[in-house]
Design an enzyme around this catalytic site. Structure first.
Site, PDB file in Angstrom:
ATOM      1  N   HIS A 130     -16.974  12.948 -12.331  1.00  0.00           N
ATOM      2  CA  HIS A 130     -16.560  14.327 -12.042  1.00  0.00           C
ATOM      3  C   HIS A 130     -16.903  15.263 -13.208  1.00  0.00           C
ATOM      4  O   HIS A 130     -17.495  16.331 -13.017  1.00  0.00           O
ATOM      5  CB  HIS A 130     -15.056  14.344 -11.760  1.00  0.00           C
ATOM      6  CG  HIS A 130     -14.481  15.693 -11.466  1.00  0.00           C
ATOM      7  ND1 HIS A 130     -14.309  16.162 -10.178  1.00  0.00           N
ATOM      8  CD2 HIS A 130     -14.042  16.689 -12.283  1.00  0.00           C
ATOM      9  CE1 HIS A 130     -13.789  17.381 -10.224  1.00  0.00           C
ATOM     10  NE2 HIS A 130     -13.604  17.729 -11.489  1.00  0.00           N
ATOM     11  N   GLU A 131     -16.548  14.850 -14.426  1.00  0.00           N
ATOM     12  CA  GLU A 131     -16.791  15.720 -15.589  1.00  0.00           C
ATOM     13  C   GLU A 131     -18.280  15.903 -15.855  1.00  0.00           C
ATOM     14  O   GLU A 131     -18.705  16.967 -16.307  1.00  0.00           O
ATOM     15  CB  GLU A 131     -16.083  15.177 -16.836  1.00  0.00           C
ATOM     16  CG  GLU A 131     -14.558  15.207 -16.754  1.00  0.00           C
ATOM     17  CD  GLU A 131     -13.957  16.572 -16.472  1.00  0.00           C
ATOM     18  OE1 GLU A 131     -14.498  17.588 -16.941  1.00  0.00           O
ATOM     19  OE2 GLU A 131     -12.936  16.627 -15.747  1.00  0.00           O
TER      20      GLU A 131
HETATM   21  N1  TQI Z   1      -9.461  18.774 -15.567  1.00  0.00           N
HETATM   22  C1  TQI Z   1      -9.966  19.870 -14.856  1.00  0.00           C
HETATM   23  C2  TQI Z   1     -11.257  19.440 -14.102  1.00  0.00           C
HETATM   24  O1  TQI Z   1     -12.157  18.890 -14.731  1.00  0.00           O
HETATM   25  C3  TQI Z   1     -10.322  21.039 -15.762  1.00  0.00           C
HETATM   26  C4  TQI Z   1     -10.512  22.267 -14.922  1.00  0.00           C
HETATM   27  C5  TQI Z   1      -9.558  22.976 -14.333  1.00  0.00           C
HETATM   28  C6  TQI Z   1     -11.731  22.859 -14.540  1.00  0.00           C
HETATM   29  N2  TQI Z   1     -10.121  24.000 -13.613  1.00  0.00           N
HETATM   30  C7  TQI Z   1     -11.429  23.944 -13.702  1.00  0.00           C
HETATM   31  C8  TQI Z   1     -13.037  22.549 -14.794  1.00  0.00           C
HETATM   32  C9  TQI Z   1     -12.423  24.730 -13.143  1.00  0.00           C
HETATM   33  C10 TQI Z   1     -14.029  23.338 -14.241  1.00  0.00           C
HETATM   34  C11 TQI Z   1     -13.716  24.425 -13.391  1.00  0.00           C
HETATM   35  O2  TQI Z   1     -11.312  19.683 -12.926  1.00  0.00           O
HETATM   36  S1  TQI Z   1      -8.517  17.685 -14.847  1.00  0.00           S
HETATM   37  C12 TQI Z   1      -9.984  15.624 -11.785  1.00  0.00           C
HETATM   38  C13 TQI Z   1      -9.718  15.477 -10.327  1.00  0.00           C
HETATM   39  C14 TQI Z   1      -9.482  16.644 -13.863  1.00  0.00           C
HETATM   40  C15 TQI Z   1      -9.244  16.513 -12.532  1.00  0.00           C
HETATM   41  O3  TQI Z   1      -8.024  16.925 -15.920  1.00  0.00           O
HETATM   42  O4  TQI Z   1      -7.560  18.328 -14.016  1.00  0.00           O
HETATM   43  C16 TQI Z   1     -10.946  14.868 -12.361  1.00  0.00           C
HETATM   44  C17 TQI Z   1     -10.443  15.893 -14.461  1.00  0.00           C
HETATM   45  F1  TQI Z   1     -10.711  15.910  -9.609  1.00  0.00           F
HETATM   46  F2  TQI Z   1      -9.544  14.241 -10.027  1.00  0.00           F
HETATM   47  F3  TQI Z   1      -8.637  16.093 -10.015  1.00  0.00           F
HETATM   48  C18 TQI Z   1     -11.195  14.993 -13.718  1.00  0.00           C
HETATM   49 CL1  TQI Z   1     -11.843  13.711 -11.443  1.00  0.00          CL
HETATM   50 ZN    ZN Z   2     -13.081  19.514 -12.152  1.00  0.00          ZN
END
Ligand code: TQI
Ligand code: ZN
Ligand code: CA
Ligand code: ZN
Length: 173
Positions: A130-131
């Site tokens: 995802h990242e």
């Molecule tokens: N981190 C968020 C994410 O990577 C950070 C974020 C929030 C973001 N709003 C955003 C990034 C808008 C880009 C654009 O989405 S998290 C998931 C999932 C997160 C969440 O820690 O919430 C994953 C990190 F999708 F599972 F909810 C990885 Cl896979």
């Molecule tokens: Zn994200």
């Protein structure tokens, strides 16, 4: 449906071979590094991009590290759950993971002696895939089983790119 960041940032056309490195102070094991290799491979399979690990954190395009709490980029981590990781859009390349999550690899906790709860287990590979999408310029998707969908249940594994993810990244590269 997939989305991009405002202004559609992406890695420039003359930069198709990207390098990545791990924060030296993290001292990561090979098991952990292999997860990132697998995650990068999923994206390189569907784009002209390649990803190669190099030793120098300073000169790598993508800088990966596990950090806890405030780590001096204005976006502090928050302990187990909540924010799991964050990545900045191109060409920043910062890829940070919350060192206090109960990370699991192939269903097994990364052994580090911390109290482990299955209720807060987070699959490292799912978050990495995802990242990396964000690192390449993808925003969130409204398609529920897409990698770029913004939620992931505790203990859930989601590592296969969906058509929606592929169409999005192929529009950029
Ligand atoms: N981190 C968020 C994410 O990577 C950070 C974020 C929030 C973001 N709003 C955003 C990034 C808008 C880009 C654009 O989405 S998290 C998931 C999932 C997160 C969440 O820690 O919430 C994953 C990190 F999708 F599972 F909810 C990885 Cl896979
Ligand atoms: Zn994200
Ligand atoms: Ca957290
Ligand atoms: Zn950070």
């Amino acid at each position: 449906h997939y989305s991009f960041f405002p202004g559609r940032p992406r890695w420039p056309a003359n930069k198709r071979d990207l390098t990545y490195a791990f924060a030296p102070q993290n001292g990561l094991t090979d098991d952990i590094k292999i997860v990132f290799t697998r995650a990068f491979d999923r994206w390189s399979e569907v784009t002209p991009l390649t990803f190669t690990e190099i030793a120098s954190y300073q000169s790598a395009d993508i800088k990966i590290g596990f950090f806890s709490g405030d780590h001096n980029d204005g976006e502090p981590f928050d302990g187990p759950m909540g924010t799991l990781a964050h990545a900045f859009s191109p060409p920043a390349g910062h890829f940070h993971l919350d060192g206090e999550e109960n990370w699991v690899i192939d269903g097994a906790p990364i052994a580090d002696g911390n109290f482990f709860s299955i209720l807060s287990a987070v699959d490292l590979e799912s978050v990495a895939v995802h990242e990396i999408g964000h690192l390449l310029g993808l925003g969130h998707s409204s398609v529920e089983d897409a990698i770029m969908y913004p939620t992931l249940g505790a203990g859930t594994r989601r590592v296969e790119l969906r058509n929606d993810d592929i169409l999005g990244v192929q529009e950029l590269y």
